[in-house]
Design an enzyme around this catalytic site. Structure first.
Site, PDB file in Angstrom:
ATOM      1  N   GLY A  38      82.332  20.931  15.965  1.00 41.17           N
ATOM      2  CA  GLY A  38      82.773  19.690  15.318  1.00 41.17           C
ATOM      3  C   GLY A  38      84.242  19.733  14.953  1.00 41.17           C
ATOM      4  O   GLY A  38      84.950  18.714  15.002  1.00 41.17           O
ATOM      5  N   ASP A  39      84.729  20.918  14.596  1.00 37.10           N
ATOM      6  CA  ASP A  39      86.145  21.061  14.257  1.00 37.10           C
ATOM      7  C   ASP A  39      87.021  20.952  15.498  1.00 37.10           C
ATOM      8  O   ASP A  39      88.129  20.406  15.440  1.00 37.10           O
ATOM      9  CB  ASP A  39      86.389  22.403  13.561  1.00 37.10           C
TER      10      ASP A  39
ATOM     11  N   SER B 199      86.658  30.604  19.983  1.00 38.60           N
ATOM     12  CA  SER B 199      85.966  29.931  21.085  1.00 38.60           C
ATOM     13  C   SER B 199      86.795  28.803  21.695  1.00 38.60           C
ATOM     14  O   SER B 199      86.392  28.219  22.705  1.00 38.60           O
ATOM     15  CB  SER B 199      84.628  29.368  20.596  1.00 38.60           C
TER      16      SER B 199
ATOM     17  N   ASP C 208      77.022  29.211  21.062  1.00 40.62           N
ATOM     18  CA  ASP C 208      77.303  29.240  19.625  1.00 40.62           C
ATOM     19  C   ASP C 208      77.976  27.921  19.273  1.00 40.62           C
ATOM     20  O   ASP C 208      79.079  27.637  19.743  1.00 40.62           O
ATOM     21  CB  ASP C 208      78.224  30.425  19.300  1.00 40.62           C
TER      22      ASP C 208
ATOM     23  N   ASN D   1      79.151  13.714  11.203  1.00 39.59           N
ATOM     24  CA  ASN D   1      78.033  13.876  12.130  1.00 39.59           C
ATOM     25  C   ASN D   1      76.866  13.049  11.606  1.00 39.59           C
ATOM     26  O   ASN D   1      76.992  12.339  10.591  1.00 39.59           O
ATOM     27  CB  ASN D   1      77.680  15.350  12.351  1.00 39.59           C
TER      28      ASN D   1
ATOM     29  N   ALA E 239      91.252  24.706   8.694  1.00 34.49           N
ATOM     30  CA  ALA E 239      91.970  25.714   9.475  1.00 34.49           C
ATOM     31  C   ALA E 239      91.586  25.627  10.945  1.00 34.49           C
ATOM     32  O   ALA E 239      92.447  25.707  11.836  1.00 34.49           O
ATOM     33  CB  ALA E 239      91.665  27.104   8.927  1.00 34.49           C
TER      34      ALA E 239
ATOM     35  N   MET F 144      88.862  29.646   5.538  1.00 28.13           N
ATOM     36  CA  MET F 144      87.747  30.566   5.324  1.00 28.13           C
ATOM     37  C   MET F 144      87.908  31.750   6.271  1.00 28.13           C
ATOM     38  O   MET F 144      88.500  31.614   7.354  1.00 28.13           O
ATOM     39  CB  MET F 144      86.393  29.901   5.630  1.00 28.13           C
ATOM     40  N   THR F 145      87.382  32.888   5.863  1.00 27.10           N
ATOM     41  CA  THR F 145      87.165  33.979   6.802  1.00 27.10           C
ATOM     42  C   THR F 145      85.692  33.950   7.172  1.00 27.10           C
ATOM     43  O   THR F 145      84.821  33.968   6.294  1.00 27.10           O
ATOM     44  CB  THR F 145      87.535  35.340   6.196  1.00 27.10           C
TER      45      THR F 145
END
Length: 308
Positions: free
Chosen positions: A254-255, A294, A249, A186, A44, A13-14
Site C-alpha cells: 500500500g505504501d 521490496s 509478502d 484501503n 518512510a 519505523m524499524t
C-alpha cells in the site's frame, strides 16, 4: 529536470519481520522460518518509493536518539531524501514495527510508535519556513492528527496538493478532512471512515465510496489489493485493475502505491495515470520479501515505468 517536491509529514519505523508457517493462536508460541530487519513506517516507505521515482522528498518526522534512529536517518540520506527536518527526541525509542508474515504473504503488524507520537505542529512550521514550497504534502495516521492538520493547512496556503493515507485504520478529525484534497484508504480503512462519518457500515463499495467522498468534499482512491483500485472523483466511480502476480509478502504494498500515486500527482499526471503507476509498483513489490527492500530499483524500476 528536477522531480516534483514532496513533503512527507509522518512516521518512521524499524521493521522486525518474522516469517512463519502459520500464525500463532492466542497464548501459543510458534517457531519462525526466517527473520529480517529493515526500514519501515508508512511515511518512510512512501518517501523512499517517491524518491526512487525521482521526487525531491523532504521528510518531517521524529526519531529517538538510539541506534534505530541513527540508522533511519542514514537510510534516508542514502535514498536521497532530505533529512534537515528530522527531529531527534531524548527519553524515548524510535518507532518499531513487529511484523508476522504467513506463507501466503499475508501479515499481522504491531506498532510501537515511540518518538513518532512526539512530532508537533511546531516541527511542521519549521519545515515549511525553512524549505522551498512543496508541490504535494503526504501524510498517514502514525503521527498526531493535529500535526498532520498543520502540515495540510500550510500546504493549502502555499498551493500544494494534500494527500492523506488514513492508515493505520482510525477515525479522522473533521478538521483534517477539511484540508485534505485526496484520501487514499484501503477497504478496511474506508469502512471505519464511513461509519465515523455516517454511522453506516459498508454495503456496496462503489455507492458507499461515492457517499463518503461527497460528504467530505474530497477525491477518493480506495486501494483493493490484487483487485486494483477504485477512483471516486466529481461524483463518478471508476475501477482500475492491478497486474496479476504471485504474492510473497504484501508488507508495504500500500505504501508503494501511495508513494507512486503521490509522485505522479505532484508531477502533473492525471489521477488515472497516477493510479496506474501506483498499482504497477504495489503489485511488483509483493513479489519480493521486505518493505522498502521490496521496491523496484534501477533497470527493474525502468521496466515497470515503461509498462505503467
Amino acid at each position: 529536470m528536477p522531480g516534483p517536491r514532496i513533503m512527507i509529514v509522518s512516521s518512521t519505523m524499524t521493521d522486525l519481520v518474522s516469517y512463519l508457517d502459520r500464525m500463532p493462536d492466542r497464548g501459543e508460541t510458534v517457531f519462525g522460518k526466517d527473520f529480517a530487519q529493515g526500514f519501515g513506517g508508512k511515511g518512510a516507505n512512501q518517501a523512499v518509493m517517491a524518491a526512487l521515482l525521482g521526487a525531491q522528498v523532504t521528510m518531517v518526522c521524529a526519531v529517538g536518539t538510539d541506534s534505530f534512529g541513527r540508522d533511519t536517518i542514514e537510510n534516508f540520506r542514502s535514498s536521497g531524501i532530505g533529512t534537515d527536518f528530522i527531529v531527534e527526541v531524548d527519553d524515548t525509542h524510535s518507532g518499531l514495527a513487529m511484523i508476522l508474515v504467513d506463507p501466503d504473504g499475508d501479515n499481522r503488524i504491531v506498532l510501537a510508535p515511540g518518538a513518532n507520537e512526539l512530532l508537533t505542529p511546531d516541527h511542521v512550521d519549521a519545515a515549511f519556513d525553512g524549505s522551498p514550497a512543496p508541490d504535494l504534502v503526504l501524510s498517514q495516521l502514525e503521527v498526531p492528527q493535529e500535526t498532520i492538520c498543520r502540515g495540510f493547512e500550510r500546504a493549502r496556503r502555499s498551493g500544494a496538493t494534500t494527500v492523506l493515507n488514513p492508515a493505520p485504520a482510525a477515525p479522522v478529525d473533521p478538521e483534517l478532512l477539511r484540508v485534505t484534497d485526496w484520501v487514499v484508504p484501503n477497504e478496511t480503512e474506508l469502512a471505519i471512515l464511513l461509519e465515523a462519518e455516517t454511522g453506516r457500515t459498508v454495503g456496496d463499495l462503489e455507492a458507499d465510496a461515492l457517499t463518503f467522498a461527497d460528504r467530505i468534499d474530497a477525491s477518493l482512491v480506495v486501494t483493493l489489493g490484487e483487485r486494483g483500485a477504485l477512483l471516486v472523483r466529481d461524483g463518478v466511480a471508476e475501477r482500475f485493475e492491478a497486474p496479476a502476480v504471485r504474492a510473497v509478502d504484501t508488507t508495504g504494498a500500500g505504501d508503494a502505491f501511495c508513494g507512486g500515486f503521490a509522485y505522479a500527482l505532484a508531477g502533473g499526471a492525471s489521477p488515472a495515470d497516477a493510479i496506474r503507476l501506483g498499482t504497477t509498483l504495489a503489485s511488483d513489490s509483493v513479489t519480493r520479501r521486505g518493505t522498502q527492500a521490496s521496491y523496484a530499483r534501477g533497470e527493474g524500476l525502468d521496466r515497470l515505468l515503461e509498462r505503467s
